[in-house]
Design a protein around this motif. Structure first.
Motif, PDB file in Angstrom:
ATOM      1  N   ASN A 164     -12.812  -2.936   5.453  1.00  0.00           N
ATOM      2  CA  ASN A 164     -11.426  -2.844   5.911  1.00  0.00           C
ATOM      3  C   ASN A 164     -10.729  -4.206   5.833  1.00  0.00           C
ATOM      4  OD1 ASN A 164     -11.458  -0.136   6.476  1.00  0.00           O
ATOM      5  ND2 ASN A 164     -11.135  -0.339   8.675  1.00  0.00           N
TER       6      ASN A 164
ATOM      7  N   HIS B  62      -4.097   5.321   7.869  1.00  0.00           N
ATOM      8  CA  HIS B  62      -4.797   4.117   7.419  1.00  0.00           C
ATOM      9  C   HIS B  62      -4.302   3.796   6.014  1.00  0.00           C
ATOM     10  CE1 HIS B  62      -8.923   2.009   6.560  1.00  0.00           C
ATOM     11  NE2 HIS B  62      -7.914   1.158   6.656  1.00  0.00           N
TER      12      HIS B  62
ATOM     13  N   SER C 280      -9.417  11.174   3.755  1.00  0.00           N
ATOM     14  CA  SER C 280     -10.372  10.199   3.218  1.00  0.00           C
ATOM     15  C   SER C 280     -11.688  10.869   2.845  1.00  0.00           C
ATOM     16  CB  SER C 280     -10.626   9.083   4.236  1.00  0.00           C
ATOM     17  OG  SER C 280     -11.124   9.601   5.458  1.00  0.00           O
TER      18      SER C 280
ATOM     19  N   LEU D 152     -13.459   2.484   5.900  1.00  0.00           N
ATOM     20  CA  LEU D 152     -13.722   2.609   4.468  1.00  0.00           C
ATOM     21  C   LEU D 152     -15.227   2.594   4.180  1.00  0.00           C
ATOM     22  CD1 LEU D 152     -10.943   0.397   2.815  1.00  0.00           C
ATOM     23  CD2 LEU D 152     -10.990   2.871   3.143  1.00  0.00           C
TER      24      LEU D 152
ATOM     25  N   ARG E  29      -0.698   4.323  -0.890  1.00  0.00           N
ATOM     26  CA  ARG E  29      -1.625   5.367  -0.455  1.00  0.00           C
ATOM     27  C   ARG E  29      -2.009   5.151   1.007  1.00  0.00           C
ATOM     28  NH1 ARG E  29      -5.358   9.122  -1.902  1.00  0.00           N
ATOM     29  NH2 ARG E  29      -4.939   8.968  -4.134  1.00  0.00           N
TER      30      ARG E  29
ATOM     31  N   TYR F 145     -12.830   0.925  -1.480  1.00  0.00           N
ATOM     32  CA  TYR F 145     -13.333   2.168  -0.892  1.00  0.00           C
ATOM     33  C   TYR F 145     -14.346   2.822  -1.820  1.00  0.00           C
ATOM     34  CZ  TYR F 145     -13.215   6.685   1.580  1.00  0.00           C
ATOM     35  OH  TYR F 145     -13.560   7.813   2.284  1.00  0.00           O
TER      36      TYR F 145
ATOM     37  N   ALA G 263       0.845  -1.198   0.000  1.00  0.00           N
ATOM     38  CA  ALA G 263       0.000   0.000   0.000  1.00  0.00           C
ATOM     39  C   ALA G 263       0.874   1.239   0.000  1.00  0.00           C
ATOM     40  CB  ALA G 263      -0.926   0.002   1.215  1.00  0.00           C
TER      41      ALA G 263
ATOM     42  N   SER H 278      -6.891  -4.139   6.435  1.00  0.00           N
ATOM     43  CA  SER H 278      -6.305  -3.512   7.623  1.00  0.00           C
ATOM     44  C   SER H 278      -6.923  -4.174   8.850  1.00  0.00           C
ATOM     45  CB  SER H 278      -6.492  -1.993   7.602  1.00  0.00           C
ATOM     46  OG  SER H 278      -7.848  -1.632   7.481  1.00  0.00           O
TER      47      SER H 278
ATOM     48  N   ILE I  70      -4.085   2.028   2.474  1.00  0.00           N
ATOM     49  CA  ILE I  70      -5.136   1.550   1.581  1.00  0.00           C
ATOM     50  C   ILE I  70      -4.514   0.690   0.481  1.00  0.00           C
ATOM     51  CG2 ILE I  70      -7.070   2.215   0.114  1.00  0.00           C
ATOM     52  CD1 ILE I  70      -7.267   3.083   3.090  1.00  0.00           C
TER      53      ILE I  70
ATOM     54  N   GLU J 175      -8.028   0.741  -3.566  1.00  0.00           N
ATOM     55  CA  GLU J 175      -8.923   1.892  -3.611  1.00  0.00           C
ATOM     56  C   GLU J 175     -10.290   1.525  -4.184  1.00  0.00           C
ATOM     57  OE1 GLU J 175      -6.970   5.085  -5.654  1.00  0.00           O
ATOM     58  OE2 GLU J 175      -5.116   4.801  -4.530  1.00  0.00           O
TER      59      GLU J 175
END
Length: 326
Positions: free
Chosen positions: A287, A88, A130, A241, A73, A96, A71, A290, A90, A93
């Motif tokens: 998520n 956090h 975000s 997210l 980003r 999200y 990740a 994560s 990501i 994407e």
């Protein structure tokens, strides 16, 4: 693993949650260490109330990321440069963006049908927000030429809102900025005559910029100022997210892949009954890369199939989780 956006029933949600818990225990190092620290046997976790929720402060000090992904980003919480801010990371994407689109479509409508305006000065002035990513994405899906952001140029915003009074407009606004805009209109003797096609969505975020007030007090001021009986709200945070929406009162609804649980503020492993105030735990299955199980510092309560946000935990009152954050 099944597509979380296909979840329809409570059993679907439970099944997906337990699968993601097992996956994250095996593949997210910080979460595994946290579960092991609690002496919890992951094989005995068979319901939502047995899942350990990671204190949200962990995002300030640790890279919480699935070992199978990379990740570049990350989203970062707002604050001063001197503060230790949450990050956090990501990995995907697209997850999200699908969460943004499907939540908005479920609770508000198709983004393509609206013009989007953003009164989000504190977020525009920071990188890696975000919230800005979300509004940018909705603007991209809308593809309306009138879409745009405003910092402190309240006069321009007032003019544009009046020009668009016959069109369907969403105004996303951080709380203090919406209040500043109403102060500008009042001090300039500008009369607000917006139509029912304008929807205000406040996103929280006083953070010391104005005198603290309850959510109900804030909504009452905004309703009076914008001459509407409904102020919508969006509830999310850097570490999530997914988004919950309130459609006119301080009562939020979650999409099918998100769930709120209310823990006892002094005993994080016990849960409050409906209607009783406690600290908010969030399951956000978006998520996946994560941690989907987060213990926040927000106070709230469950009201039927919805929830209310009532404020923040006083740090002096936190029990049980503080020793785990290191």
């Amino acid at each position: 693993m099944e597509n979380i956006f296909d979840i329809q029933t409570d059993q679907d949600f439970l099944t997906a949650s337990l699968k993601i818990f097992s996956y994250q225990y095996e593949n997210v190092e910080i979460y595994r260490r946290f579960v092991d620290y609690l002496n919890i046997n992951p094989g005995e976790v068979n319901c939502l109330t047995k899942i350990p929720f990671l204190p949200i402060e962990m995002f300030k000090n640790h890279r919480i990321l699935d070992k199978n992904v990379t990740a570049d980003r990350f989203f970062q919480s707002s604050g001063t440069t001197q503060m230790n801010l949450s990050k956090h990371f990501i990995a995907d994407e697209n997850i999200y963006e699908e969460s943004i689109y499907k939540s908005f479509e479920q609770f508000i409508g198709k983004p393509e049908d609206f013009i989007f305006l953003g009164l989000l000065p504190s977020y525009l002035e920071k990188q890696n927000s975000s919230l800005i990513y979300m509004v940018d994405y909705l603007m991209k899906k809308s593809a309306k030429s009138e879409n745009g952001y405003f910092l402190y140029n309240h006069s321009d915003l007032f003019k544009l809102l009046n020009q668009l009074k016959d069109k369907k407009v969403i105004l996303f606004g951080v709380s203090f900025a919406l209040l500043d805009f109403l102060d500008f209109c009042d001090s300039s003797s500008k009369t607000l005559k917006f139509s029912d096609t304008l929807t205000i969505i406040e996103t929280g975020g006083m953070k010391g910029r104005k005198e603290e007030m309850t959510k109900d007090e804030l909504l009452a001021i905004l309703q009076e100022g914008f001459k509407t009986d409904k102020i919508y709200s969006e509830y999310s945070m850097t570490e999530l997210l997914s988004q919950a929406y309130s459609l006119g009162k301080n009562e939020y609804q979650c999409p099918n892949w998100m769930r709120i649980m209310v823990r006892n503020a002094e005993d994080p492993f016990n849960y409050e009954k409906e209607g009783r105030t406690g600290a908010i735990n969030i399951i956000d299955l978006a998520n996946i890369h994560s941690c989907s199980f987060i213990a926040t510092q927000d106070l709230g309560k469950i009201v039927g199939d919805r929830f209310q946000v009532l404020g923040r935990i006083d740090h002096s009152d936190i029990r049980g989780c503080s020793l785990l954050v290191s």
